[in-house]
Design an enzyme around this catalytic site. Structure first.
Site, PDB file in Angstrom:
ATOM      1  N   ASP A   1       0.855  -1.183   0.000  1.00 41.81           N
ATOM      2  CA  ASP A   1       0.000   0.000   0.000  1.00 41.81           C
ATOM      3  C   ASP A   1       0.890   1.231   0.000  1.00 41.81           C
ATOM      4  O   ASP A   1       2.074   1.165   0.337  1.00 41.81           O
ATOM      5  CB  ASP A   1      -0.906  -0.008   1.243  1.00 41.81           C
TER       6      ASP A   1
ATOM      7  N   TYR B   1      -4.942   4.503   0.227  1.00 43.87           N
ATOM      8  CA  TYR B   1      -6.016   3.627  -0.248  1.00 43.87           C
ATOM      9  C   TYR B   1      -5.627   2.895  -1.530  1.00 43.87           C
ATOM     10  O   TYR B   1      -6.409   2.816  -2.469  1.00 43.87           O
ATOM     11  CB  TYR B   1      -7.316   4.419  -0.455  1.00 43.87           C
ATOM     12  N   HIS B   2      -4.413   2.313  -1.533  1.00 44.34           N
ATOM     13  CA  HIS B   2      -3.927   1.592  -2.706  1.00 44.34           C
ATOM     14  C   HIS B   2      -3.495   0.163  -2.359  1.00 44.34           C
ATOM     15  O   HIS B   2      -2.382  -0.256  -2.704  1.00 44.34           O
ATOM     16  CB  HIS B   2      -2.738   2.341  -3.328  1.00 44.34           C
ATOM     17  N   PRO B   3      -4.330  -0.640  -1.694  1.00 43.90           N
ATOM     18  CA  PRO B   3      -3.922  -2.016  -1.396  1.00 43.90           C
ATOM     19  C   PRO B   3      -3.779  -2.828  -2.677  1.00 43.90           C
ATOM     20  O   PRO B   3      -4.569  -2.689  -3.609  1.00 43.90           O
ATOM     21  CB  PRO B   3      -5.055  -2.545  -0.518  1.00 43.90           C
TER      22      PRO B   3
END
Length: 560
Positions: A295, A469-471
């Site tokens: 992330d 918010y980039h899993p």
């Protein structure tokens, strides 16, 4: 509820699933089912770009995941929003459109994802988009996704930020999604005609009437149905009832970096200990399912603004009402942008070939919920390192799909990530102190000038950093002889017939930027793979890196 048997069942109507539904159903001979746990995305506040904080904060549209307390962040619990509606996270995200650096995809191929180099992926980026400034060697002009620069940086703070970056020696770029990512320039967003361009709007709405495409919403997939080691259908719950639907062909998981590994684990596919601890019988040992979680983290630097030109005078009820009325009638004005209209990608230190720090500039001092964080005027820049080394995992806690999985990011567990943050804070101050910002830059609100030493920076980051918010990466794509590989370069799950994964979970490593654009590209490319089509011809374009990539330079030479 349908009793048809399908050639393809797609689980998840998000950034990838809507693309797949469009492309796989283009042939009338293919019977396609799209299953989504959420409902409609037809909400005014989803469509209005400036209202982006509303859908993300609404449990109707957001799964509302929270990670486990992170010891390296002083045991803070970090929010992990994921979209739960048609369009998935593309219906609740910040609409920022970043493909990533060319070397990100070459890195994928070198890690075993053969056929996923930049030159192989670029044709699918172009296929996906309509770039509002016009098609060229790098940009598409006739794709479903509309991409623009919002209101064209009318606020002078945007251009001041770009000027400051140039003065600091980082150079400028006209198109970070084209020849040159590195530098300061305009930022792009998935907005068309002043309206959020989710994948639901771009890919799904135009084809909903196809007779061979069925869509079931409000349906929570519980597990895959297997016959031995072949997937033959899915089991889901809808309106309190359990149902099953079968396929004569394939199931494609597109439930995202959290949902896809969770569904695999609930189906008995994954690491034996994880499944045993959750009370699930193992069907197939696949150690990489749920591992390799990556992330991006970010903080926002805030400054007071010496001129009354920031967004802070637009945050009252009356100004917001005027913005909304103009947008409803004309789809123009401040309602038609996400307000991130300038940005930058820079290298944090000598000896690296491509940028590893990203900036989003916002001409206001605003909290994540859209409320002002100060009295008076201000501006902020969101910043964070983009190539972290720390890795986490996703693990289900029971066979019940209603029980949220445990999400552990393990942020900042690698010392290199801690060092990158120190550089990030100091380089940001260097940039914001340039003459280009002098007419506007007031006092530093946060971190605050008292935060100077390594220890002070480390503590401030631990207390203030948030997920971008980039899993990604939890079902990584790679070589079949790598025991941690979950899907092969054709997106097929290793050792299981009739099952593929197509979403951010298959990223071998996280890209240098926001993830929506590469997810859409993956789904475009995977669609051709699934349909057995020849891939689009590789591009043969040049990509900019600094001529001496061990130092910062203003000019560059192309590489292949």
């Amino acid at each position: 509820m349908t009793d048809r048997e399908y050639n393809y069942i797609i689980v998840g109507a998000g950034s990838a699933g809507c693309v797949l539904a469009n492309r796989l159903s283009a042939n009338p001979a293919n019977r396609v089912l799209l299953i989504e746990a959420g409902g409609s995305d037809k909400n005014l506040m989803i469509k209005m770009p400036t209202a982006l904080s509303f859908p993300m904060a609404n449990p109707k549209y957001n799964w509302g995941y929270n990670a486990q307390p992170e010891p390296t962040l002083n045991d803070r619990t970090i929010s992990c929003p994921r979209g739960r509606a048609m369009g998935g996270s593309s219906s609740i995200n910040g609409m920022v459109y970043v493909r990533g650096h060319a070397l990100d995809f070459d890195e994928w191929e070198q890690a075993g994802a053969k056929g996923w180099s930049y030159q192989s992926c670029l044709p699918y980026f172009k296929k996906a988009e309509t770039w509002m400034d016009g098609e060229d060697t790098y940009r598409g002009g006739n794709g479903p996704m509309g991409v623009c620069n919002g209101n064209k940086m009318k606020n002078p703070l945007y251009t001041a930020f770009i000027r400051a970056g140039d003065e600091a020696g980082y150079g400028t770029t006209e198109d970070y999604n084209g020849y040159r990512q590195e530098g300061f320039g305009p930022m792009h967003m998935t907005v068309r005609g002043g309206v959020r361009e989710s994948t639901s709007r771009a890919y799904l709405d135009p084809v909903k009437s196809r007779g061979n495409l069925d869509i079931i919403d409000q349906a929570l997939v519980q597990k895959l149905i297997l016959n031995g080691k072949k997937v033959v259908g899915v089991q889901f719950e809808r309106n309190g009832k359990t149902a099953s639907i079968m396929t004569s062909g394939e199931v494609v998981l597109s439930a995202g970096a959290i949902g896809s590994p969770a569904i695999l684990q609930m189906s008995g596919i994954g690491p034996k200990k994880v499944l045993n601890d959750a009370g699930v019988d193992q069907v197939h040992e696949l150690p990489g399912v749920g591992e390799n979680l990556q992330d991006h983290l970010e903080v926002y630097f805030q400054f007071r603004c010496k001129q009354n030109i920031s967004l802070n005078n637009k945050l009252g009820l009356f100004p917001k009402a005027l913005i909304g009325i103009r947008w409803v009638i004309f789809k123009t004005g401040l309602g038609a942008t996400n307000h991130f209209e300038s940005c930058a990608f820079i290298r944090s230190k000598p000896g690296i070939r491509s940028p590893d720090i990203q900036y989003h500039f916002l001409p206001g001092a605003i909290r994540y919920d859209g409320t002002p964080s100060i009295k008076g005027h201000g501006f902020q820049v969101h910043v964070g390192p983009n190539k972290p080394k720390s890795r986490g995992h996703i693990r289900i806690v029971s066979p019940n799909a209603l029980d949220a999985p445990k999400i552990t990011f393990n942020y900042l567990t690698q010392q290199t990530d801690v060092s990158d943050w120190r550089a990030c804070i100091r380089l940001t101050r260097e940039i914001m102190s340039q003459p280009g910002m002098d007419p506007y830059r007031g006092d530093e609100i946060q971190p605050g000038i008292e935060v100077q030493s390594n220890d002070e920076i480390d503590e401030w980051v631990r207390n203030n950093v948030e997920s971008a918010y980039h899993p990604s990466g939890t079902c990584k794509m790679g070589a079949t002889d790598d025991p941690m590989t979950v899907v092969d370069p054709d997106c097929r799950v290793i050792g299981i017939e009739g099952l593929r994964v197509v979403d951010a979970s298959i990223f071998p490593s996280i890209t240098n930027g926001n993830l929506n654009a590469p997810i859409i590209m993956i789904a475009e490319k995977a669609s051709d793979i699934i349909l057995g089509k020849d891939p689009l011809p590789n591009s043969n374009v040049d990509v900019w890196i600094a001529p001496d990539w061990q130092t910062r330079q203003r000019e560059g030479d192309p590489i292949r």
